[in-house]
Write a protein that holds these residues in place. Structure first.
Motif, PDB file in Angstrom:
ATOM      1  N   LYS A 250      -4.342  11.662  -2.400  1.00  0.00           N
ATOM      2  CA  LYS A 250      -4.990  11.047  -1.259  1.00  0.00           C
ATOM      3  C   LYS A 250      -6.377  11.655  -1.042  1.00  0.00           C
ATOM      4  O   LYS A 250      -6.634  12.819  -1.362  1.00  0.00           O
ATOM      5  CB  LYS A 250      -4.148  11.265   0.007  1.00  0.00           C
TER       6      LYS A 250
ATOM      7  N   SER B 259      -1.964   9.810   8.685  1.00  0.00           N
ATOM      8  CA  SER B 259      -2.587   8.690   7.975  1.00  0.00           C
ATOM      9  C   SER B 259      -1.866   8.487   6.653  1.00  0.00           C
ATOM     10  O   SER B 259      -1.543   9.440   5.949  1.00  0.00           O
ATOM     11  CB  SER B 259      -4.069   8.976   7.730  1.00  0.00           C
ATOM     12  N   THR B 260      -1.620   7.227   6.310  1.00  0.00           N
ATOM     13  CA  THR B 260      -0.930   6.923   5.058  1.00  0.00           C
ATOM     14  C   THR B 260      -1.870   6.954   3.869  1.00  0.00           C
ATOM     15  O   THR B 260      -1.435   7.112   2.734  1.00  0.00           O
ATOM     16  CB  THR B 260      -0.292   5.532   5.147  1.00  0.00           C
ATOM     17  N   GLU B 261      -3.163   6.811   4.102  1.00  0.00           N
ATOM     18  CA  GLU B 261      -4.103   6.672   3.005  1.00  0.00           C
ATOM     19  C   GLU B 261      -4.868   7.949   2.695  1.00  0.00           C
ATOM     20  O   GLU B 261      -5.562   8.013   1.685  1.00  0.00           O
ATOM     21  CB  GLU B 261      -5.110   5.556   3.307  1.00  0.00           C
ATOM     22  N   ARG B 262      -4.821   8.930   3.571  1.00  0.00           N
ATOM     23  CA  ARG B 262      -5.635  10.119   3.342  1.00  0.00           C
ATOM     24  C   ARG B 262      -4.932  11.350   3.905  1.00  0.00           C
ATOM     25  O   ARG B 262      -4.053  11.251   4.754  1.00  0.00           O
ATOM     26  CB  ARG B 262      -7.022   9.965   3.975  1.00  0.00           C
TER      27      ARG B 262
ATOM     28  N   TRP C 178      -1.345   8.572  -2.968  1.00  0.00           N
ATOM     29  CA  TRP C 178      -1.521   7.207  -2.479  1.00  0.00           C
ATOM     30  C   TRP C 178      -1.748   6.301  -3.681  1.00  0.00           C
ATOM     31  O   TRP C 178      -2.151   6.761  -4.754  1.00  0.00           O
ATOM     32  CB  TRP C 178      -2.700   7.138  -1.510  1.00  0.00           C
TER      33      TRP C 178
ATOM     34  N   ALA D 251       0.840  -1.192   0.000  1.00  0.00           N
ATOM     35  CA  ALA D 251       0.000   0.000   0.000  1.00  0.00           C
ATOM     36  C   ALA D 251       0.878   1.246   0.000  1.00  0.00           C
ATOM     37  O   ALA D 251       1.848   1.337   0.749  1.00  0.00           O
ATOM     38  CB  ALA D 251      -0.923  -0.004   1.209  1.00  0.00           C
ATOM     39  N   GLY D 252       0.533   2.185  -0.866  1.00  0.00           N
ATOM     40  CA  GLY D 252       1.315   3.408  -0.979  1.00  0.00           C
ATOM     41  C   GLY D 252       2.457   3.303  -1.955  1.00  0.00           C
ATOM     42  O   GLY D 252       3.198   4.261  -2.152  1.00  0.00           O
TER      43      GLY D 252
ATOM     44  N   GLU E   3      -6.277   1.349  -6.358  1.00  0.00           N
ATOM     45  CA  GLU E   3      -6.627  -0.017  -5.966  1.00  0.00           C
ATOM     46  C   GLU E   3      -5.767  -1.045  -6.682  1.00  0.00           C
ATOM     47  O   GLU E   3      -5.422  -2.086  -6.117  1.00  0.00           O
ATOM     48  CB  GLU E   3      -8.113  -0.264  -6.273  1.00  0.00           C
TER      49      GLU E   3
END
Length: 832
Positions: free
Chosen positions: A553, A708-711, A542, A522-523, A545
């Protein structure tokens, strides 16, 4: 016994002619040889050569044709005739050394001193193989006799220190091997097999290919070496390895002799389905491209030197006849081989050669001049020698040197002038040698293609090493046919390609081309096929899918459109409406005892501040901006300070009312200004704190990408943590002071003691904000804001319910209790 006696020398050259200057020739006119046994006790027998090679015989005849053409020229070497001595090396290193001795010595074996030390030739054309050429060049090198090869491609021969007098008209394998590696990579064949000749040509060429292939990311599944003299068991074992391998492409860096024996064994074992990639030695060998061999080798592809045409050569070739060269055993043997007859058959069953057979009616390797490649190299080699001799005799390129006479030409002089030859042949080819004695590397890419039951060598591309990198290749993929399905390029990989979003993970114990495909973390992303590593996205991005692209992000903040934002907004507005309704009730019944007893001015100010508290929570919802970040915190700090200041003033009023000298009397007149002053003085420090905070280090919008790594979390950075905690601390100080005073006055005798309700409200307020601190610190993202809003709403609802709900209950539902007598209670009755 000296070296000349040990090696011996051929009794006579197979083909010869006298001239003013003599050029030697060494060709593998026979492809098989029986080596003598050396006992070192008797003179060894000469080796027996068998199996006439029509292609090599054509090379020898091409040399003679070029010499005859030069002798007839009036511009090149006028008044000088060139002679020749052509020997057969039989493709043997030992025989090649014997030939070199004979060409250097110039004496025949029958004389007493065969090694006289005087060179009989001024230059040598040959050999056809690298190993035999190396042997010859090393033998003649110390005597400075130039050797010009037409077919020896080993890169090792470019070593000027080891081979100072060697030249060639065919490019070095240094370029061909790299071109083959680029070709294999171009077609996506990363998993190939390799077979080579176990000699200098094959070993050096394959070593260069392997090095270049590894640089291109191509892996070799197996690499086998063979020699034409190997026993059949050895050749059969190599073919079995090829059959069992998983690679579908075979790179065959073989001399023509090794290719012949490998092909025979492949036919016997029904080897098929492979895409052959060949070297220049065999890729254009016409006798290999037969219908019988097409089941094994179909649609082979490989590099070869450019083809050319030599005007008049075919007419010269077909004039060869045994009756014109009586007593020449080689010409007779050629005739018998070409027509499948014998002049003196040993049995009555053999076909008798009449001599009336016509070479013009034959189509074989000797008479086929449709694609002259190696023969043209022989032709250019002879002309290179002729031009160097011409310059030597005419001082054409010499500076301050005395011109040589044809009677005193030294081979070393020919070497010197060969380095500077620069001419154009009758066919338009530019001939010169670089420092290493090599020509410019130019190749044609040929593809075997079926055409009416016959295999043709179709040129589908070119390679020119003299061009800049990236421009050396030119290819027409449309015209290529492939093994198996002619229209579909075969695949040859150890592992299938890793799609974008994955990376190659090497399998332990296997080559780098054998890998498994591991999804990127992820990332991280890989946006190309067969990526070796995944690339980490920038902080603001980021992975999507599929892990194939970096996308911005997702931006997160507490918005009015999401469920949590809607719920908090509803409660905020509900609290504001409830506060307004309470204010309306108090205004409607402002003349009743319960409203008067609770100081209506402070009550309305408290209700106003509570309404602001409910409404200020709305500033925490929505995308943070500069104005909203400053407003939410300052509004929160000032409104709550005002609210608690009002509660504190009410508490003071309650205490003062019950401590008055006349129970039941009115509140002293000085208390009203005192209330206003206390509220002002209690709120003013908070206003000062907020003003300093906003001025010196105001809250600002902040994109938190580290939490946060995703947002990306959009939040308000407090700017100054001291300012933020100062306003909270000041509110806490007011609430604790209010709680203490209300707690001390909770038991004052009254049916409606407001201190008790203030105590409960302050208890709730303090409990909410004490639990707020750890929840605020530990809550992630937008939940931090939600916790803060919840604390504001909870404490505000606590104040309005504890302080105003009991009063509204009496005003609206128990009006009979809204009397002075009932409010004063027992204490008032006793005073009466």
């Amino acid at each position: 016994m000296d070296l000349c006696q040990i090696l011996g020398s051929p009794e006579y050259p197979l083909l010869s002619k006298d001239g003013d200057v003599t050029i030697g020739g060494a060709f593998s006119i026979h492809s098989k040889i029986t080596e003598p046994l050396f006992s070192f006790q008797t003179e060894p027998e000469p080796p027996a050569c068998t199996s006439l090679n029509l292609r090599e015989f054509r090379f020898a005849q091409t040399m003679i044709f070029a010499i005859e053409e030069i002798n007839k020229s009036s511009s090149l070497l006028p008044n000088v005739t060139i002679g020749y001595k052509i020997y057969d090396s039989c493709g043997s290193t030992l025989s090649s050394m014997r030939t070199a001795m004979a060409l250097m010595n110039g004496q025949e074996q029958m004389e007493e001193k065969p090694c006289s030390g005087h060179a009989a030739v001024h230059a040598i054309i040959g050999e056809s193989e690298s190993s035999t050429t190396i042997a010859m060049a090393r033998t003649t090198g110390p005597f400075h006799i130039p050797v010009i090869s037409h077919f020896a491609t080993c890169a090792c021969l470019s070593n000027r220190k080891e081979f100072p007098s060697f030249f060639r008209t065919i490019p070095s394998d240094y370029y061909q091997s790299r071109a083959l590696a680029q070709l294999v990579k171009h077609f996506g064949w990363t998993w190939v097999g390799a077979v080579r000749s176990d000699n200098d040509y094959g070993n050096n060429g394959m070593a260069t290919f392997v090095e270049a292939a590894q640089h291109e990311g191509v892996c070799i599944e197996y690499s086998e070496a063979i020699l034409r003299t190997n026993p059949r068991e050895k050749i059969a074992r190599v073919v079995e390895i090829i059959k069992k391998a998983t690679s579908k492409v075979l790179v065959a860096f073989l001399a023509q002799g090794e290719m012949e024996v490998l092909l025979e064994e492949a036919l016997s074992q029904n080897l098929s389905g492979l895409q052959w990639v060949g070297s220049e030695s065999w890729i254009t060998a016409r006798h290999l491209a037969s219908q019988r061999a097409s089941s094994v080798i179909s649609s082979a592809i490989g590099f070869t030197i450019k083809k050319s045409k030599i005007p008049g050569l075919r007419d010269f070739l077909v004039k060869v006849h045994p009756f014109r060269s009586p007593g020449n055993a080689l010409i007779s043997e050629f005739w018998e081989t070409a027509f499948g007859c014998q002049f003196n058959p040993q049995t009555g069953d053999g076909k008798v050669c009449s001599g009336s057979e016509k070479l013009t009616e034959l189509s074989n390797q000797y008479t086929d001049v449709s694609e002259l490649r190696i023969s043209n190299n022989v032709y250019k080699a002879v002309y290179a020698v002729a031009h160097s001799l011409h310059n030597l005799l005419t001082c054409g390129t010499a500076a301050n040197q005395t011109c040589a006479r044809k009677e005193t030409i030294d081979p070393g002089q020919v070497v010197y002038y060969l380095k500077g030859v620069n001419f154009t042949t009758n066919t338009g080819e530019h001939v010169f040698f670089n420092y290493d004695g090599d020509p410019t590397a130019k190749y044609e890419l040929v593809n075997w293609q079926q055409n009416g039951g016959k295999i043709e060598f179709v040129t589908v591309g070119y390679y020119d090493a003299s061009l800049p990198s990236g421009q050396q290749f030119s290819m027409n993929l449309v015209n290529i046919t492939w093994a198996g399905d002619p229209f579909t390029k075969p695949r040859s990989v150890c592992s299938e390609s890793c799609l974008p979003g994955t990376r190659q993970a090497v399998i332990k114990g296997k080559p780098a081309c054998c890998f498994s495909c591991v999804p990127c973390a992820a990332g991280e992303i890989s946006n190309a096929t067969d990526s070796a590593e995944c690339t980490k996205c920038p902080l603001e991005y980021w992975s999507n899918e599929d892990r194939s692209h970096c996308v911005l992000k997702k931006v997160e903040f507490l918005s009015f459109g999401e469920t949590m934002g809607i719920v908090l907004t509803i409660f905020s507005l509900l609290g504001a409406c409830l506060t307004t309704a309470t204010a309306l009730v108090f205004f409607r019944f402002k003349d009743t005892p319960i409203v008067k007893a609770n100081n209506s001015e402070l009550s309305f100010l408290l209700l106003f501040s509570l309404k602001l508290c409910f409404l200020c929570s709305l500033t925490f919802i929505g995308r943070p901006s500069e104005w909203s970040c400053m407003l939410r915190h300052t509004a929160f700090g000032i409104t709550f300070a005002l609210c608690i200041s009002c509660v504190l003033a009410k508490t003071i009023v309650v205490v003062m009312a019950f401590k008055a000298a006349v129970p039941g009397g009115s509140i002293p007149q000085c208390s009203v200004p005192l209330q206003r002053l206390s509220v002002f003085c209690s709120t003013l420090p908070q206003v000062v704190i907020c003003t300093l905070w906003v001025t010196l280090a105001p809250p600002v919008p902040y994109s938190n990408i580290a939490h946060s790594t995703e947002r990306i979390i959009l939040e308000c950075d407090v700017g100054s943590a001291v300012g933020f905690w100062a306003i909270l601390g000041y509110i806490g100080l007011l609430s604790v002071l209010c709680f203490v005073l209300a707690f001390l006055a909770r038991k004052l005798p009254d049916n409606f003691n407001e201190a008790k309700f203030i105590t409960f409200s302050m208890l709730i307020f303090c409990a909410v904000w004490i639990t707020f601190i750890p929840a605020y610190v530990s809550s992630p993202g937008k939940f931090t804001v939600a916790v803060e809003i919840f604390a504001i709403l909870a404490s505000s609802f606590g104040l309005i319910f504890c302080i105003f709900a009991p009063k509204c209950y009496i005003i609206l539902l128990k009006p009979e209790h809204n009397t002075r007598k009932h409010i004063m209670g027992k204490r008032h009755a006793k005073s009466q």
